[in-house]
Design an enzyme around this catalytic site. Structure first.
Site, short mmCIF file in Angstrom:
data_model
loop_
_atom_site.label_atom_id
_atom_site.label_comp_id
_atom_site.label_asym_id
_atom_site.label_seq_id
_atom_site.Cartn_x
_atom_site.Cartn_y
_atom_site.Cartn_z
N ASP A 97 39.95 33.44 45.49
CA ASP A 97 41.16 33.11 44.61
C ASP A 97 41.89 31.97 44.93
O ASP A 97 42.04 31.27 46.49
CB ASP A 97 42.18 34.42 45.08
CG ASP A 97 41.50 35.49 44.27
OD1 ASP A 97 40.65 35.64 43.55
OD2 ASP A 97 42.02 36.53 44.96
N1 URA Z 1 39.11 39.46 47.52
C1 URA Z 1 40.19 39.10 46.74
O1 URA Z 1 41.34 39.90 46.65
N2 URA Z 1 40.26 37.80 46.89
C2 URA Z 1 39.67 36.63 47.29
O2 URA Z 1 40.51 35.59 46.87
C3 URA Z 1 38.20 36.73 48.01
C4 URA Z 1 38.33 38.50 48.10
#
Ligand code: URA
Length: 237
Positions: free
Chosen positions: A103
């Site tokens: 993310d």
């Molecule tokens: N899980 C998440 O919630 N975000 C990420 O960036 C990676 C795994």
């Protein structure tokens, strides 16, 4: 391997741009089979012994980069609004892409490569490639959180996770290892267990730990040993 211009070879197999490659050649920094070559347009075979300031340059087919992604950067190749991880890496002529996504607000280990076959295997659920995340959270997790994670949990939208490993650390911090990469998976798992993730960092992937020396935003090529570990993970289904 096909013959190619010396300046193109340098721009493809080193981090030099084409312009920097031409300059380096003009300055007499490049030797082909022991002879200094001053013309960028000279055709060479990538199998020849090519050195820059005494260091051999190998014509690698693919490139593999370990990045410590910083928050605020997108895991993508191009984007209209945001800076992407690919734009942050100088790597000559290789067409890099990130292997999976973190993310925008997540930090940590992101692999970038131009090796589509390896990337596909690392991302395929059939290959069970483990990824470990360190996170901080607010709220109280249910008492049997680790057992529930080991059994798989419902994270909403009709999605049930496969077995994972949750290790509770000091208050409000934990590590989670999973072999999948569903959308916002860690945040949704912790929400399903009663918490809210406030900071998230991937600390390892496919048996490779993120190099502690890489600060957020920094990156380096994988060593040969690291690449062997990754390839081994990607061949184990
Ligand atoms: N899980 C998440 O919630 N975000 C990420 O960036 C990676 C795994």
């Amino acid at each position: 391997m096909k013959k190619m211009r010396l300046d193109k070879f340098l721009a493809t197999y080193t981090t030099l741009s084409r312009k920097e490659a031409k300059r380096s050649i003009r300055q007499g920094e490049i030797q082909v089979d022991g002879e200094t070559v001053l013309e960028g347009e000279k055709k060479i075979s990538p199998c020849q012994h090519i050195c820059m300031r005494g260091q051999r340059i190998e014509a690698k087919e693919h490139i593999y980069i370990m990045m410590n992604k910083s928050a605020g950067v997108l895991s993508a190749t191009r984007d209209k609004n945001d800076t992407t991880v690919v734009e942050c890496v100088e790597c000559g002529g290789h067409e890099l892409f990130p292997v999976g996504r973190l993310d925008k607000d997540t930090e940590g280990f992101l692999l970038l490569t131009d090796d589509g076959k390896l990337a596909h295997r690392l991302l395929s659920p059939a290959y069970h490639v483990p990824k470990t995340y360190y996170f901080t959270y607010e709220g109280e997790l249910v008492e049997n959180a680790a057992e529930l994670v080991a059994e798989g949990i419902d994270i909403g939208g009709g999605v049930r996770t496969k077995a994972g490993i949750l290790r509770l650390l000091e208050t409000g911090t934990a590590e989670l290892t999973i072999e999948e990469g569903k959308y916002h998976q860690v945040k949704r798992m912790i929400a399903a267990l009663g918490g809210r993730v406030t900071y998230l960092k991937r600390i390892s992937m496919a048996g490779l730990a993120l190099d502690d020396n890489l600060r957020p935003g920094e990156y380096r090529e994988l060593t040969e040993d690291e690449l062997a570990v990754l390839t081994e993970s990607a061949n184990r289904s």
